[in-house]
Design a protein around this motif. Sequence first.
Motif, mmCIF file in Angstrom:
data_model
loop_
_atom_site.group_PDB
_atom_site.id
_atom_site.type_symbol
_atom_site.label_atom_id
_atom_site.label_comp_id
_atom_site.label_asym_id
_atom_site.label_seq_id
_atom_site.Cartn_x
_atom_site.Cartn_y
_atom_site.Cartn_z
ATOM 1 N N ALA A 13 39.214 39.472 39.006
ATOM 2 C CA ALA A 13 38.487 40.168 40.131
ATOM 3 C C ALA A 13 39.561 40.114 41.283
ATOM 4 O O ALA A 13 40.284 40.828 42.173
ATOM 5 C CB ALA A 13 37.474 40.417 40.815
ATOM 6 N N GLN A 17 43.402 42.281 43.058
ATOM 7 C CA GLN A 17 43.318 43.264 44.395
ATOM 8 C C GLN A 17 44.265 42.402 44.834
ATOM 9 O O GLN A 17 44.748 42.569 45.766
ATOM 10 C CB GLN A 17 42.435 42.872 44.910
ATOM 11 N N THR A 51 34.217 43.054 44.851
ATOM 12 C CA THR A 51 34.365 43.966 44.611
ATOM 13 C C THR A 51 33.583 45.008 46.126
ATOM 14 O O THR A 51 33.886 46.505 45.691
ATOM 15 C CB THR A 51 33.899 44.586 43.492
#
Length: 120
Positions: A13, A17, A51
């Motif tokens: 995750a 990004q 998130t």
Amino acid sequence: MILNTTQKAAIAAIEGQQPKNKGTLWYCGEQLKEICRREEDSAALILEDVTKKGHGIADAEKKIREYAKGNGGGCSDYEAEGILRKFYGLREKIEDGEPAEAEDQSRGGAGKIIDLADYI
């Protein structure tokens, strides 16, 4: 080092990004990934938060940048990790050789168990 499923998911995750270039946002992600590798419990919290709107790595990097601007433009790795831990609600870093019972109580950690027989 063997990572569990949650640690791998948190790292994935974060990587999703991170930009390709090695700027401050990339380094922020690297520091978060290192926390995930060292601490299973922190990886779960980071995965849960990273998130969410307002809790991505860009938001965390802004907090570090704000701190640095207020401190002559600099921020050590140690200070940055403290900012990340506060931003994501993680326990304080356990230093090498420090017992694992030194967890932060704010997230419901059990704390150290005292054996009364030691005092008899």
